[in-house]
Design an enzyme around this catalytic site. Structure first.
Site, PDB file in Angstrom:
ATOM      1  CE  LYS A 215      58.765  37.159  44.170  1.00 16.54           C
ATOM      2  NZ  LYS A 215      59.453  38.201  44.924  1.00 16.54           N
TER       3      LYS A 215
ATOM      4  CG  ASP B 289      44.136  33.958  52.798  1.00 12.21           C
ATOM      5  OD1 ASP B 289      43.478  34.648  53.589  1.00 12.21           O
ATOM      6  OD2 ASP B 289      44.404  32.766  53.003  1.00 12.21           O
TER       7      ASP B 289
ATOM      8  CG  ASP C 144      58.608  40.797  46.835  1.00  9.89           C
ATOM      9  OD1 ASP C 144      57.886  41.045  45.859  1.00  9.89           O
ATOM     10  OD2 ASP C 144      59.777  40.389  46.715  1.00  9.89           O
TER      11      ASP C 144
ATOM     12  CE1 TYR D 236      45.264  30.347  49.105  1.00  8.42           C
ATOM     13  CE2 TYR D 236      43.489  29.657  50.549  1.00  8.42           C
ATOM     14  CZ  TYR D 236      44.636  30.374  50.330  1.00  8.42           C
ATOM     15  OH  TYR D 236      45.150  31.147  51.330  1.00  8.42           O
TER      16      TYR D 236
END
Ligand code: NAD
Length: 361
Positions: free
Chosen positions: A192, A249, A225, A125
């Site tokens: 991640k 988000d 995940d 972002y």
């Protein structure tokens, strides 16, 4: 008695309806407000030629606290997100989103009480994007080939994922401080880092370091995940989740779904000086002007605002009034009454009336 000057941004779509309902319930508490109303988004663009006029930023800085409805972001073309621009301009680096199950809400889950802390300024972002086939994009593609020996297709659009040590440390420290001050037991850092070694990897390394300063708070890290799968299976095992911007988000909306939907998911964006209170949900344009959507997410953001102002008793009273309306089940909007006949579904303003009635008792 203090009168609080608050910047009120109704927003667009369903924003004006949910902010009006929230303003009414806040005014029914013992607290006094002076509202300074400001426009952003397409309305401001029409009036002032920009979706985020400087006077709005100045007003927010002056009052330090704002209550904001959602603002539509045109997809693909048009102005960039006003929401992202507000956070960037005002240095609102942390987004805090509590997720709680309230008795009376139809959800397969019980006893969820977790908080998502989302980094607000960095990551994908940060607003550094390269349009497909633009000259600067082709230069970047060349540079990547030179520096990294990697081929990027010429018909690529590129968005940069930027994560700094300082930005990570600030949000992680915020999360641990929040846990300490609110007697939360565990902080889970989401990442991640197995794939994104230099961006998420830095976030994770910083998390491990900062965790050492908080030996009384349990710390764990989880790959995003795996986390979303675990959240769906057993959300009760989480307490404070801290994540870079994009994962934060997505997890926010997932967790909202676990506790009954976006209609009951409140939040705040915080910086060192300024706080903007707003629901997790967007402007839901298809429901605009119908007096139909749930104002409770916005009202619960109002509860958070009262706590932030130090008005703890009024915050507790308003939260209890909302909880009581939910528990009673009579005055709930469509999203909290799936399958109910139309005449048993409340409008946005009826929910506000019901909450105000409870506050009077
Ligand atoms: P959305 O949150 O507006 O709506 C998704 C769905 O959630 C709606 O169709 C509706 O079914 C439900 N919903 C949302 N709020 C609800 C409420 N209060 N009560 C009951 N149901 C509710 O998400 P979207 O459709 O992806 O986004 C619409 C616009 O809002 C986009 O332009 C987006 O950029 C913007 N947006 C703004 C903000 C913000 O201002 N902070 C946040 C998210 C999205």
């Amino acid at each position: 008695m203090t009168t609080y000057s608050i910047t009120l941004i109704p927003g667009d779509g369903i924003g004006p309806e949910v902010t009006q309902a929230t303003r009414r319930v806040l005014e029914a508490t013992a607290v006094k407000f002076h509202w300074e109303v400001a426009s952003v988004g397409s309305k401001a663009e029409e009036m002032f030629g920009t979706p985020l006029p400087d006077y709005v930023l100045d007003l927010i800085k002056k009052n330090k606290v704002a209550l904001k409805g959602p603002v539509t972001t045109p997809v693909g073309s048009g102005f960039r997100s006003v929401n992202v621009a507000l956070r960037q301009n005002l240095g609102l680096y942390a987004s805090l989103r509590p997720c709680k199950t309230y008795p009376g809400i139809a959800s397969p889950y019980k006893d969820i009480d977790l908080v998502i802390i989302r980094e607000n300024l960095e990551d994908l972002y940060c607003g550094i994007e390269f349009e497909v086939r633009a000259a600067e994009t082709l230069r970047l593609i060349e540079l990547v080939k030179d520096l990294k020996g990697k081929e990027v297709r010429e018909d690529s659009g590129i968005s940069l994922k930027v994560i700094s040590r300082e930005g990570s440390a600030r949000i992680l420290r915020f999360a641990f401080e929040y846990a300490r001050q609110n007697r939360r037991k565990k902080v889970t850092a989401v990442h991640k880092a197995n794939i994104l070694k230099f961006s998420d990897g830095l976030f994770l390394a910083t998390a491990k370091q900062i965790a050492k300063d908080y030996p009384k708070v349990e710390f764990e890290d989880m790959i995003v995940d795996n986390l979303v799968m675990q959240l769906v299976k057993k959300p009760q095992q989480y307490d404070v989740l801290v994540a870079p911007n994009l994962y934060g988000d997505i997890i926010s909306d997932l967790c909202a779904g676990l506790v009954g939907g976006l209609g009951v998911a409140p939040g705040v964006h915080l910086g060192d000086e300024v706080a903007i209170f707003e629901a997790v949900h967007g402007s839901a344009p298809k429901y605009a002007g119908q007096n139909k959507v749930n104002p409770m997410a916005m009202m619960l953001s109002g509860v958070m605002m009262l706590r932030h102002l130090g008005e703890k008793q009024s915050a507790t009273n308003l939260e209890k009034a909302i909880i009581e309306v939910i528990r009673e089940g009579k005055n709930l909007t469509y999203d909290l009454k799936p399958g109910a006949p139309k005449d048993q579904i409340a409008t946005t303003s009826q929910v506000a009336d019901a909450v105000i009635e409870k506050l009077k008792k």
